[in-house]
Scaffold this motif. Structure first.
Motif, mmCIF file in Angstrom:
data_model
loop_
_atom_site.group_PDB
_atom_site.id
_atom_site.type_symbol
_atom_site.label_atom_id
_atom_site.label_comp_id
_atom_site.label_asym_id
_atom_site.label_seq_id
_atom_site.Cartn_x
_atom_site.Cartn_y
_atom_site.Cartn_z
ATOM 1 N N ILE A 24 -1.539 -2.224 -9.435
ATOM 2 C CA ILE A 24 -1.893 -3.029 -10.599
ATOM 3 C C ILE A 24 -2.532 -2.126 -11.637
ATOM 4 O O ILE A 24 -3.517 -1.443 -11.369
ATOM 5 N N PRO A 25 -1.990 -2.085 -12.836
ATOM 6 C CA PRO A 25 -2.594 -1.277 -13.895
ATOM 7 C C PRO A 25 -3.813 -2.001 -14.448
ATOM 8 O O PRO A 25 -4.113 -3.130 -14.050
ATOM 9 N N ARG A 26 -4.518 -1.355 -15.359
ATOM 10 C CA ARG A 26 -5.674 -2.010 -15.943
ATOM 11 C C ARG A 26 -5.225 -3.237 -16.746
ATOM 12 O O ARG A 26 -5.880 -4.261 -16.773
ATOM 13 N N GLY A 27 -4.089 -3.116 -17.361
ATOM 14 C CA GLY A 27 -3.490 -4.253 -18.053
ATOM 15 C C GLY A 27 -1.996 -4.166 -17.880
ATOM 16 O O GLY A 27 -1.433 -3.088 -17.946
ATOM 17 N N GLY A 28 -1.328 -5.265 -17.640
ATOM 18 C CA GLY A 28 0.103 -5.206 -17.463
ATOM 19 C C GLY A 28 0.536 -5.808 -16.149
ATOM 20 O O GLY A 28 -0.252 -6.410 -15.433
ATOM 21 N N SER A 29 1.785 -5.628 -15.823
ATOM 22 C CA SER A 29 2.350 -6.312 -14.672
ATOM 23 C C SER A 29 2.123 -5.540 -13.382
ATOM 24 O O SER A 29 2.032 -4.313 -13.370
ATOM 25 N N THR A 30 2.082 -6.269 -12.306
ATOM 26 C CA THR A 30 1.908 -5.699 -10.989
ATOM 27 C C THR A 30 3.270 -5.320 -10.409
ATOM 28 O O THR A 30 4.311 -5.749 -10.900
ATOM 29 N N ASN A 31 3.229 -4.495 -9.367
ATOM 30 C CA ASN A 31 4.468 -4.241 -8.646
ATOM 31 C C ASN A 31 4.186 -4.176 -7.159
ATOM 32 O O ASN A 31 3.071 -3.849 -6.743
ATOM 33 N N TYR A 32 5.206 -4.522 -6.369
ATOM 34 C CA TYR A 32 5.074 -4.662 -4.929
ATOM 35 C C TYR A 32 6.209 -3.979 -4.204
ATOM 36 O O TYR A 32 7.325 -3.888 -4.716
ATOM 37 N N ALA A 33 5.912 -3.534 -2.993
ATOM 38 C CA ALA A 33 6.981 -3.081 -2.105
ATOM 39 C C ALA A 33 7.854 -4.278 -1.759
ATOM 40 O O ALA A 33 7.353 -5.407 -1.631
ATOM 41 N N ASP A 34 9.139 -4.040 -1.608
ATOM 42 C CA ASP A 34 10.062 -5.138 -1.303
ATOM 43 C C ASP A 34 9.636 -5.893 -0.049
ATOM 44 O O ASP A 34 9.807 -7.112 0.046
ATOM 45 N N SER A 35 9.076 -5.182 0.913
ATOM 46 C CA SER A 35 8.736 -5.777 2.203
ATOM 47 C C SER A 35 7.600 -6.797 2.116
ATOM 48 O O SER A 35 7.413 -7.591 3.036
ATOM 49 N N VAL A 36 6.834 -6.792 1.018
ATOM 50 C CA VAL A 36 5.695 -7.708 0.910
ATOM 51 C C VAL A 36 5.831 -8.686 -0.248
ATOM 52 O O VAL A 36 4.971 -9.564 -0.417
ATOM 53 N N LYS A 37 6.876 -8.560 -1.023
ATOM 54 C CA LYS A 37 7.057 -9.471 -2.167
ATOM 55 C C LYS A 37 7.096 -10.927 -1.703
ATOM 56 O O LYS A 37 7.759 -11.262 -0.738
ATOM 57 N N GLY A 38 6.369 -11.762 -2.431
ATOM 58 C CA GLY A 38 6.317 -13.179 -2.090
ATOM 59 C C GLY A 38 5.290 -13.516 -1.033
ATOM 60 O O GLY A 38 5.007 -14.700 -0.800
ATOM 61 N N ARG A 39 4.723 -12.513 -0.376
ATOM 62 C CA ARG A 39 3.718 -12.757 0.667
ATOM 63 C C ARG A 39 2.344 -12.206 0.281
ATOM 64 O O ARG A 39 1.327 -12.783 0.644
ATOM 65 N N PHE A 40 2.320 -11.075 -0.400
ATOM 66 C CA PHE A 40 1.065 -10.418 -0.768
ATOM 67 C C PHE A 40 0.829 -10.573 -2.271
ATOM 68 O O PHE A 40 1.780 -10.580 -3.063
#
Length: 123
Positions: free
Chosen positions: A51-67
């Protein structure tokens, strides 16, 4: 001196939830990007979420929708809400942050790591 201290790990059954926290302290001028990594036995450390200070988050494919990663800039704290946990999520979870410190008119940004917190998911 800057420290990152994680908490919230533990043992949980598959399908359960945990919330990790990472508190940053010390001579902090500004916390830039933050993230959670994990390392399972015999595997390389991998990025879980960032997570940047401002802006969009990103996730590993394996945890998307769960974390879900979030941060409270006022408290210098990073969080990771982990739901629907699976045995393959078992790992040591590390907090990382790019932090700018300032001495007088000079500022520098460095990467810092926490000591890690164990998450174990039983089947």
């Amino acid at each position: 001196q800057v420290q990152l201290v994680e908490s919230g790990g533990g043992l949980v059954q598959a399908g359960g939830s945990l919330r990790l926290s990472c508190a940053a302290s010390g001579s902090i001028f500004r916390i830039n990007a933050m993230g959670w990594y994990r390392q399972a036995p015999g595997k390389q450390r991998e990025l879980v979420a960032a997570i940047p200070r401002g802006g969009s988050t990103n996730y590993a494919d394996s945890v998307k929708g769960r974390f879900t990663i979030s941060r409270d800039n006022a408290k210098n704290t990073l969080y990771l809400q982990m739901n629907s946990l699976k045995p393959e999520d078992t790992a040591v979870y590390y907090c990382a942050a790019s932090i700018t410190t300032r001495v007088g008119v000079l500022s520098e940004a460095h990467d810092y790591w926490g000591q890690g917190t164990q998450v174990t998911v039983s089947s």
